[in-house]
Design an enzyme around this catalytic site. Sequence first.
Site, PDB file in Angstrom:
ATOM      1  CG  ASP A 162      -0.164   0.206   2.532  1.00 37.25           C
ATOM      2  OD1 ASP A 162       1.082   0.279   2.504  1.00 37.25           O
ATOM      3  OD2 ASP A 162      -0.814   0.303   3.580  1.00 37.25           O
ATOM      4  CG  ASP A 215      -3.504   2.876   5.382  1.00 39.69           C
ATOM      5  OD1 ASP A 215      -4.617   2.625   4.877  1.00 39.69           O
ATOM      6  OD2 ASP A 215      -2.923   2.112   6.173  1.00 39.69           O
ATOM      7  CG  ASP A 255       1.591   3.262   4.642  1.00 35.62           C
ATOM      8  OD1 ASP A 255       0.482   2.819   4.946  1.00 35.62           O
ATOM      9  OD2 ASP A 255       2.550   2.523   4.291  1.00 35.62           O
TER      10      ASP A 255
HETATM   11  P1  UTP Z   1       2.300  -1.061   6.599  1.00 40.08           P
HETATM   12  O1  UTP Z   1       1.424  -2.173   7.061  1.00 40.08           O
HETATM   13  O2  UTP Z   1       1.820  -0.242   5.456  1.00 40.08           O
HETATM   14  O3  UTP Z   1       3.734  -1.690   6.306  1.00 40.08           O
HETATM   15  O4  UTP Z   1       2.520  -0.141   7.841  1.00 40.08           O
HETATM   16  P2  UTP Z   1       4.910  -1.222   5.361  1.00 40.08           P
HETATM   17  O5  UTP Z   1       6.143  -1.315   6.171  1.00 40.08           O
HETATM   18  O6  UTP Z   1       4.599   0.093   4.725  1.00 40.08           O
HETATM   19  O7  UTP Z   1       4.998  -2.366   4.288  1.00 40.08           O
HETATM   20  P3  UTP Z   1       4.126  -2.550   2.954  1.00 40.08           P
HETATM   21  O8  UTP Z   1       5.075  -2.355   1.854  1.00 40.08           O
HETATM   22  O9  UTP Z   1       3.021  -1.563   2.929  1.00 40.08           O
HETATM   23  O10 UTP Z   1       3.643  -3.957   3.028  1.00 40.08           O
HETATM   24  C1  UTP Z   1       3.482   0.893   7.894  1.00 40.08           C
HETATM   25  C2  UTP Z   1       3.803   1.190   9.319  1.00 40.08           C
HETATM   26  O11 UTP Z   1       2.714   1.809   9.935  1.00 40.08           O
HETATM   27  C3  UTP Z   1       2.467   1.277  11.190  1.00 40.08           C
HETATM   28  C4  UTP Z   1       3.089  -0.098  11.222  1.00 40.08           C
HETATM   29  O12 UTP Z   1       3.707  -0.340  12.450  1.00 40.08           O
HETATM   30  C5  UTP Z   1       4.098  -0.065  10.109  1.00 40.08           C
HETATM   31  O13 UTP Z   1       5.366  -0.004  10.662  1.00 40.08           O
HETATM   32  N1  UTP Z   1       1.014   1.166  11.419  1.00 40.08           N
HETATM   33  C6  UTP Z   1       0.238   0.506  10.549  1.00 40.08           C
HETATM   34  C7  UTP Z   1       0.482   1.735  12.528  1.00 40.08           C
HETATM   35  O14 UTP Z   1       1.201   2.349  13.343  1.00 40.08           O
HETATM   36  N2  UTP Z   1      -0.858   1.608  12.769  1.00 40.08           N
HETATM   37  C8  UTP Z   1      -1.659   0.931  11.927  1.00 40.08           C
HETATM   38  O15 UTP Z   1      -2.864   0.830  12.189  1.00 40.08           O
HETATM   39  C9  UTP Z   1      -1.096   0.370  10.774  1.00 40.08           C
HETATM   40 MN    MN Z   2       2.730   0.468   3.726  1.00 40.36          MN
END
Ligand code: UTP
Ligand code: MN
Length: 511
Positions: free
Chosen positions: A327, A435, A329
């Site tokens: 995804d 997100d 972020d």
């Molecule tokens: P992600 O699940 O998007 O992982 O969360 P990522 O490292 O970007 O990997 P991919 O490539 O998308 O699979 C990003 C960070 O946001 C935090 C998680 O701890 C993660 O380190 N996070 C995620 C939160 O703090 N709260 C949430 O509800 C979701």
């Molecule tokens: Mn991510």
Amino acid sequence: MVPLKRRKTNSRSAGSDDVAVTKFPHVIIFIIERKMGASRKSFLTGLGRRKGFRVEECYSQSVTHVVSENNSGEEVQDWLDAQTPGGGRTGVPAHQLDISWFTESMAAGHPVDIQDRHRLRVRMEPSSGATVTTVKGYACQRRTPLQHHNTLLTDALLVLAENAEFCENEGRSVAFRRAGSVLKALPQAVRKMEDLQGLPCLGGHSQRVIKEILEDGKSREVEMMLQSKQYQAMKALTSIFGVGVKTAERWFREGLQRHTDVVNSGYKLNHTQQAGVQYYDDLNTPVTKAEADAIGQIVEEAVQAVLPGAEITLTGGFRRDKLTGHDVDFLITHPEEGKEEGLMPKVVSWLEARGLLLYQKTNTNSYLESTDGPARPSHNMDRFERCFSIFRLERPHARPEQHPQATCEEQPQDDDSARERRASQSPGWKAVRVDLVVTPVSQFAFALLGWTGSQLFERDLRRWAGQEKHMSLSSHALYDSKQNRYLRASSEEEIFAHLGLEFIPPAERNA
Ligand code: UTP
Ligand code: MN
């Protein structure tokens, strides 16, 4: 059945005036009776408990501080090894401390910071020819690059971690992830078991799997797991957006194995799961950095249109220099505190009006320092204004490509027919999970640190804060339990400094 009252008293032999309230939940002490005697141990146990410390009667893997008197490091290590036959601990090793740490903590009324003089020394005598590397026990103390030298081993451990997750055994799953993460931090490939000497977090099970792979090139257990119907089905079903382990497990027991089975089942799906099956192929195709940047431009335009001066930051895996992700972020803030309030609904409306969103679900900000702060256990879920969405990204930016750098962790199973089906279903655009998180500027540094990941890095940051510093870290704030106050920060560097950690740049947080 032992009556409740009696059971309680029995479990704590150190006297009825012990206080049950634990003031320092992150510190779990065990006192070794060896050379000290039962009555002194009992006295110290009672003393610790009256002061609000958690002192355990029996040794277990949850113990964080092992205290002994007149024992050498080797003697304590031998004693501990005898308690965990067949491989030892899977988590971070407990501190092995001299009684001086305990008595000083009693005098101070809180766990004092561990100094070198408190630690028992263990002599390491590596057998000849082994490459001995020291690796720190917490992921947030180490540098973990994206590319490393032990992919064969870490891929195998990841399968075991996933399988444990599918069985809802989080502890086991984290243990395998920790073991893999230690191997990712090594400066060279592991060639023989002696290379693992002195490394933390490698439990017996992980070591058995590593040994098999070093000897035979593969692990039978992992191979069998990959072939198993249950593992394959759980993997496929949980890769549907909106489907967690519990639902996937139920569906598997009812005979479903793939996302197409879910479509054909006629089951009633919630709004999120409907989007999950509808955009299944796109959402399981890795998002590229170029696509993330294209979405960044759209988000920037939306944010500027509704609140000029607001700022967006790309976080998550892309900030750690990953080339693909599941995804994208973003954090959104405004330099003037309070200006960001109510921003999310406006951004969402702007995007929706232009047909750029295929799905969205927005949560409002529910964080209040006064009620949410120190009392809450520090865990992953944060309370920001947050929008889970699926963007409709025009294809010029979304060319289906192969990415040689992507590890198997990110690369979903794909074949020509799936790619063709995808292309024919959505020729002009690609569905991409995005997100969006809005944060007040005063919490921005904490949100940035919390959302940059990796997940294991974040988990160990919070554990380090709690166990080593008696602080509580979240994506909103850092609270110091000894000083009874919040520690402010306007950059990640300041947070690392508050935590007594060396700064680790995002690209080396790929734990
Ligand atoms: P992600 O699940 O998007 O992982 O969360 P990522 O490292 O970007 O990997 P991919 O490539 O998308 O699979 C990003 C960070 O946001 C935090 C998680 O701890 C993660 O380190 N996070 C995620 C939160 O703090 N709260 C949430 O509800 C979701
Ligand atoms: Mn991510």
